[in-house]
Design a protein around this motif. Structure first.
Motif, PDB file in Angstrom:
ATOM      1  N   ALA A   6      23.473 -37.681  25.046  1.00  0.00           N
ATOM      2  CA  ALA A   6      24.625 -39.046  24.339  1.00  0.00           C
ATOM      3  C   ALA A   6      25.228 -39.346  25.409  1.00  0.00           C
ATOM      4  N   LEU A   7      24.853 -38.807  27.061  1.00  0.00           N
ATOM      5  CA  LEU A   7      25.537 -39.005  28.339  1.00  0.00           C
ATOM      6  C   LEU A   7      24.281 -40.162  28.882  1.00  0.00           C
ATOM      7  N   THR A   8      23.754 -40.609  28.691  1.00  0.00           N
ATOM      8  CA  THR A   8      22.426 -41.167  29.068  1.00  0.00           C
ATOM      9  C   THR A   8      22.638 -42.311  27.813  1.00  0.00           C
ATOM     10  N   LYS A   9      22.602 -42.323  26.847  1.00  0.00           N
ATOM     11  CA  LYS A   9      22.213 -43.302  25.840  1.00  0.00           C
ATOM     12  C   LYS A   9      23.601 -44.169  26.050  1.00  0.00           C
ATOM     13  N   GLU A  10      24.714 -43.644  26.624  1.00  0.00           N
ATOM     14  CA  GLU A  10      26.361 -44.446  26.528  1.00  0.00           C
ATOM     15  C   GLU A  10      25.731 -45.177  28.253  1.00  0.00           C
ATOM     16  N   PHE A  11      25.219 -43.863  28.974  1.00  0.00           N
ATOM     17  CA  PHE A  11      25.329 -44.669  30.719  1.00  0.00           C
ATOM     18  C   PHE A  11      24.041 -45.899  30.003  1.00  0.00           C
ATOM     19  N   TYR A  12      22.622 -46.261  30.274  1.00  0.00           N
ATOM     20  CA  TYR A  12      22.084 -47.143  29.745  1.00  0.00           C
ATOM     21  C   TYR A  12      22.831 -48.722  28.782  1.00  0.00           C
ATOM     22  N   ASP A  13      23.322 -47.914  27.502  1.00  0.00           N
ATOM     23  CA  ASP A  13      24.636 -49.477  26.808  1.00  0.00           C
ATOM     24  C   ASP A  13      25.405 -49.905  28.237  1.00  0.00           C
ATOM     25  N   LEU A  14      26.060 -49.421  28.716  1.00  0.00           N
ATOM     26  CA  LEU A  14      27.382 -49.820  30.215  1.00  0.00           C
ATOM     27  C   LEU A  14      26.473 -50.240  30.807  1.00  0.00           C
ATOM     28  N   LEU A  15      24.703 -49.837  31.568  1.00  0.00           N
ATOM     29  CA  LEU A  15      23.976 -50.496  32.098  1.00  0.00           C
ATOM     30  C   LEU A  15      23.999 -51.687  32.381  1.00  0.00           C
ATOM     31  N   LEU A  16      23.711 -51.611  31.119  1.00  0.00           N
ATOM     32  CA  LEU A  16      23.268 -53.549  30.706  1.00  0.00           C
ATOM     33  C   LEU A  16      23.971 -54.198  30.221  1.00  0.00           C
ATOM     34  N   SER A  17      25.322 -53.639  30.097  1.00  0.00           N
ATOM     35  CA  SER A  17      26.500 -54.800  29.654  1.00  0.00           C
ATOM     36  C   SER A  17      27.753 -54.574  30.532  1.00  0.00           C
ATOM     37  N   ASP A  18      27.839 -53.695  31.948  1.00  0.00           N
ATOM     38  CA  ASP A  18      28.841 -53.748  32.440  1.00  0.00           C
ATOM     39  C   ASP A  18      28.765 -52.818  33.209  1.00  0.00           C
ATOM     40  N   PHE A  19      28.228 -53.734  34.543  1.00  0.00           N
ATOM     41  CA  PHE A  19      27.588 -53.142  35.220  1.00  0.00           C
ATOM     42  C   PHE A  19      28.832 -52.332  36.060  1.00  0.00           C
ATOM     43  N   GLU A  20      30.139 -53.317  35.917  1.00  0.00           N
ATOM     44  CA  GLU A  20      31.023 -52.306  37.092  1.00  0.00           C
ATOM     45  C   GLU A  20      31.631 -51.288  36.740  1.00  0.00           C
ATOM     46  N   ALA A  21      31.430 -51.111  35.353  1.00  0.00           N
ATOM     47  CA  ALA A  21      32.277 -50.442  34.713  1.00  0.00           C
ATOM     48  C   ALA A  21      31.217 -48.702  34.784  1.00  0.00           C
ATOM     49  N   ALA A  22      29.884 -49.324  34.340  1.00  0.00           N
ATOM     50  CA  ALA A  22      28.892 -48.115  35.096  1.00  0.00           C
ATOM     51  C   ALA A  22      29.108 -47.198  36.023  1.00  0.00           C
ATOM     52  N   VAL A  23      29.136 -47.636  36.745  1.00  0.00           N
ATOM     53  CA  VAL A  23      28.910 -47.512  38.115  1.00  0.00           C
ATOM     54  C   VAL A  23      30.378 -46.570  37.983  1.00  0.00           C
ATOM     55  N   LYS A  24      31.415 -46.885  38.068  1.00  0.00           N
ATOM     56  CA  LYS A  24      32.571 -46.138  37.652  1.00  0.00           C
ATOM     57  C   LYS A  24      32.619 -44.634  37.289  1.00  0.00           C
ATOM     58  N   LYS A  25      32.374 -45.200  36.247  1.00  0.00           N
ATOM     59  CA  LYS A  25      32.015 -43.667  35.587  1.00  0.00           C
ATOM     60  C   LYS A  25      30.938 -43.112  35.365  1.00  0.00           C
ATOM     61  N   PHE A  26      29.680 -43.749  35.679  1.00  0.00           N
ATOM     62  CA  PHE A  26      28.791 -42.943  35.627  1.00  0.00           C
ATOM     63  C   PHE A  26      28.019 -42.437  37.305  1.00  0.00           C
ATOM     64  N   ILE A  27      28.011 -43.388  37.935  1.00  0.00           N
ATOM     65  CA  ILE A  27      27.516 -43.165  39.213  1.00  0.00           C
ATOM     66  C   ILE A  27      27.701 -42.545  40.580  1.00  0.00           C
ATOM     67  N   ALA A  28      26.862 -41.375  40.529  1.00  0.00           N
ATOM     68  CA  ALA A  28      27.981 -40.116  41.689  1.00  0.00           C
ATOM     69  C   ALA A  28      27.099 -40.692  43.478  1.00  0.00           C
ATOM     70  N   ASP A  29      28.276 -40.030  44.105  1.00  0.00           N
ATOM     71  CA  ASP A  29      28.331 -40.417  45.465  1.00  0.00           C
ATOM     72  C   ASP A  29      26.690 -40.674  46.066  1.00  0.00           C
ATOM     73  N   ASP A  30      26.046 -39.763  45.812  1.00  0.00           N
ATOM     74  CA  ASP A  30      25.295 -39.435  46.158  1.00  0.00           C
ATOM     75  C   ASP A  30      23.289 -40.148  45.764  1.00  0.00           C
ATOM     76  N   PHE A  31      23.482 -41.715  44.446  1.00  0.00           N
ATOM     77  CA  PHE A  31      23.136 -41.604  43.809  1.00  0.00           C
ATOM     78  C   PHE A  31      21.743 -41.886  44.483  1.00  0.00           C
ATOM     79  N   VAL A  32      20.138 -41.719  43.908  1.00  0.00           N
ATOM     80  CA  VAL A  32      19.176 -42.282  43.979  1.00  0.00           C
ATOM     81  C   VAL A  32      18.470 -42.932  42.734  1.00  0.00           C
ATOM     82  N   TRP A  33      17.979 -43.789  42.911  1.00  0.00           N
ATOM     83  CA  TRP A  33      16.877 -44.823  41.386  1.00  0.00           C
ATOM     84  C   TRP A  33      15.938 -44.696  42.417  1.00  0.00           C
TER      85      TRP A  33
END
Length: 135
Positions: A6-33
């Motif tokens: 559920a977290l993964t689905k929410e992460f992708y949905d938010l990432l594609l619709s509201d980048f700032e909200a996705a960063v605030k809610k899901f991106i850790a300080d040590d994030f790597v893609w």
């Protein structure tokens, strides 16, 4: 128990619709893609933090037009999700060619439910041809 699918689905949905909200809610300080791609594809590489993720998404949007990702299956373990799917009918802007690309994304979460790492595994054969390269 945390529902990582559920977290993964929410992460992708938010990432594609509201980048700032996705960063605030899901991106850790040590994030790597991580998205290792053939040299002909301009946005492959390793990106660090929210700023790096933003750079990745800008580079991606300058090179391709994607339809929403289609996930066929998600498999969750202890803080890790394997998301299996396809990127379908993607348009390469410089060439006008389209491709379909099966993928697996491995998403890792920390104890706070933040994403620490995304690693893409892509079948890039059609992508390389669409960018004008040899498979």
């Amino acid at each position: 128990m945390t529902d990582y699918i559920a977290l993964t689905k929410e992460f992708y949905d938010l990432l594609l619709s509201d980048f700032e909200a996705a960063v605030k809610k899901f991106i850790a300080d040590d994030f790597v893609w991580e998205n290792p791609l053939p040299e002909i594809v301009p946005f492959g590489g390793v990106y660090h933090g929210a700023e790096g993720l933003g750079e990745y998404l800008v580079g991606l949007s300058q090179a391709i037009e994607m339809s929403p990702l289609h996930f066929d299956e998600m498999i969750a373990g202890d803080g890790v999700v394997a998301a299996i799917g396809v990127e379908a009918n993607t348009l390469v802007l410089p060439t006008g060619k389209r491709y379909d690309m099966p993928f697996v994304h491995v998403i890792r979460f920390n104890d706070e439910g933040k994403v620490t790492h995304v690693r893409e595994y892509n079948d890039t054969r059609e992508m390389v041809v669409a960018f004008g390269g040899n498979p």
